[in-house]
Design a protein around this motif. Structure first.
Motif, mmCIF file in Angstrom:
data_model
loop_
_atom_site.group_PDB
_atom_site.id
_atom_site.type_symbol
_atom_site.label_atom_id
_atom_site.label_comp_id
_atom_site.label_asym_id
_atom_site.label_seq_id
_atom_site.Cartn_x
_atom_site.Cartn_y
_atom_site.Cartn_z
ATOM 1 N N TYR A 185 -65.247 -43.547 -1.500
ATOM 2 C CA TYR A 185 -66.269 -44.285 -0.755
ATOM 3 C C TYR A 185 -66.940 -45.339 -1.638
ATOM 4 C CZ TYR A 185 -70.830 -45.182 1.400
ATOM 5 O OH TYR A 185 -71.946 -45.792 1.908
ATOM 6 N N GLU A 186 -67.211 -44.988 -2.905
ATOM 7 C CA GLU A 186 -67.905 -45.898 -3.810
ATOM 8 C C GLU A 186 -67.114 -47.194 -4.030
ATOM 9 O OE1 GLU A 186 -69.500 -42.046 -3.911
ATOM 10 O OE2 GLU A 186 -67.415 -42.661 -4.365
ATOM 11 N N LYS A 189 -67.627 -49.257 -0.879
ATOM 12 C CA LYS A 189 -69.019 -49.737 -0.847
ATOM 13 C C LYS A 189 -69.195 -50.924 -1.791
ATOM 14 C CE LYS A 189 -73.760 -47.913 -1.094
ATOM 15 N NZ LYS A 189 -74.392 -48.587 -2.237
#
Length: 455
Positions: A185-186, A189
């Motif tokens: 996810y990072e 993002k």
């Protein structure tokens, strides 16, 4: 949306087209000759939509149905840029290059597998040969967040890119491992924040439901994480399992793929969740904020569908550039070769790398108009069709209307002399509802290896 009868709906699961084109690519052949294709290119007028295919990826994502070339050799990428530039020059000899470019898209493969200077080189070459770009042109690129850096973003900004689509698919670690695409996810993002930093006005995230090991609960979490990125649009695609076409899909244990009932649960939850979060459903697999131009287009019944998905840029002549690219004219589709050696040989011989296509008959044009209106706007304006094509709708499409009766009886759509209107629950089966208007479907009846399942 009202709760659907999962068991009843799952019975509609059958092979069917996604209708990014009509006729579908299964109808493409060399009967539409190279010479005829050149005649069509030279004769068409009006605005242009340019699509450039950058087919290379470092490794395979097992779910992917795109035409890709796997390589770790940088020289292969740079050689392809040289051939692309020569193809652009050949196209410029056949097309009125004063025509306005209103849409441009980099697709893949992984466009950002290329270095920033190579992307810049391609864009400069295109603009040199097709110099007339609309100030309101939609300029977009597909990005894999695992291959994205600030130098590339600076190139996109300098060339006026205003829409970026980030491939996500799923945030669940187990699903990511199974589909051979580890993407925390990072990472996603950070990629979205980089695009926002450079003022990209429209960000899209792509998700896929129906992948191995997905459950309703796991996809709910993926949706929450995707929503936290605050995308302007989300594309939520039904996974197309076609292992007879894509060898990587054979790696999946098919018992881990969600059943039609679970896929419908996921889809219904997706629609309910995203609409509760302020998004509106656009077409069969897109969601957009109400201020987005796609939402405005569907409200006016002016949304269009082509190989680049849903768009407000209807009526443009789509020119496909690069290996396996597909172009769409007023009365034809044309596809470049999928074989790299054949692609290079054609350009070396001073020919466009065209391989196959289809020229549309009057009946094709009429049916395409109806099918695309259904797919984009979930309705058909019957008087408009009758006026535009000089037909009696009920008479011309008597067989299709008869097949639609079961959907009307199930309260999935309504038919009046004025319109066919698909109800909210019927939109989940929009491919099934469009299929009765497809004159080619009969020949694929009973064939399992033709299209992906509709549910």
């Amino acid at each position: 949306m009202s709760t659907i009868d999962l068991e009843k709906f799952s019975r509609y699961s059958r092979p069917g087209p996604r209708y990014t084109s009509y006729p579908t690519a299964l109808e493409f052949s060399d009967a539409f000759s190279y010479e005829r294709y050149l005649e069509r290119l030279r004769s068409e007028t009006g605005p242009l939509s340019l699509y450039v295919h950058l087919p290379f990826c470092r490794s395979a994502c097992y779910f992917c149905g795109c035409n890709v070339v796997f390589t770790s050799k940088e020289e292969k990428l740079s050689e392809y840029v040289d051939y692309l530039k020569r193809e652009i020059e050949l196209l410029a000899d056949q097309i009125d290059t004063s025509r306005e470019v209103i849409q441009f898209h980099f697709g893949g493969g992984t466009p950002t597998y290329y270095k920033a200077f190579e992307l810049d080189e391609i864009m400069k070459h295109i603009k040199k040969h097709f110099p007339n770009w609309s100030e309101e042109a939609e300029i977009s690129v597909e990005i894999d967040p695992r291959f994205f850096n600030e130098d590339q973003m600076k190139v996109f900004k300098s060339h006026g890119f205003n829409r970026i689509s980030f491939g996500v698919q799923d945030f669940d670690p187990k699903v990511q491992q199974e589909i051979h695409r580890i993407q925390p996810y990072e990472t996603t993002k950070a990629a979205v924040e980089l695009a926002r930093k450079y003022g990209i006005e429209s960000i899209n995230t792509d998700l896929i439901y129906g992948l191995p090991y997905q459950t309703l609960e796991s996809f709910q979490n993926t949706l929450r994480l995707a929503r936290s990125l605050d995308p302007d649009r989300l594309a939520v695609f039904n996974y197309a399992h076609v292992p007879w076409l894509k060898k990587t899909m054979r790696k999946f244990d098919e018992t881990t793929i969600p059943s039609p009932e679970v896929k419908l649960q996921i889809l219904q939850y997706t629609i309910d969740y995203l609409t509760s979060e302020g998004y509106e459903m656009i077409g069969m697999d897109h969601f957009a904020k109400p201020e987005d131009e796609l939402f405005g287009a569907i409200a006016k019944g002016e949304l269009h569908r082509n190989f680049q998905g849903y768009t407000t840029k209807g009526g443009a002549n789509l020119i496909g550039i690069g290996l396996t690219s597909i172009g769409e004219g007023q009365r034809y589709y044309a596809q470049n070769t999928k074989d790299m050696k054949a692609y290079e040989a054609a350009i070396d011989a001073g020919r466009l790398p065209y391989e196959r296509g289809v020229e549309l008959s009057d009946d094709d044009v009429l049916r395409k108009s109806v099918i695309m209106e259904l797919m984009a706007n979930f309705s058909v304006d019957i008087p408009r069709v009758e006026k535009e094509f000089g037909i009696d709708f009920a008479d011309y499409f008597a067989d299709a209307l008869e097949k639609l009766e079961e959907f009307e009886e199930a309260d999935l759509l309504s038919i009046t002399p004025e319109a066919i209107r698909v109800h909210p629950t019927g939109t989940l089966l929009i491919r099934n509802i469009a299929m009765p208007f497809d004159a080619y479907m009969n020949k694929y009846e009973g064939q399992k290896k033709s299209f992906s399942k509709t549910v």
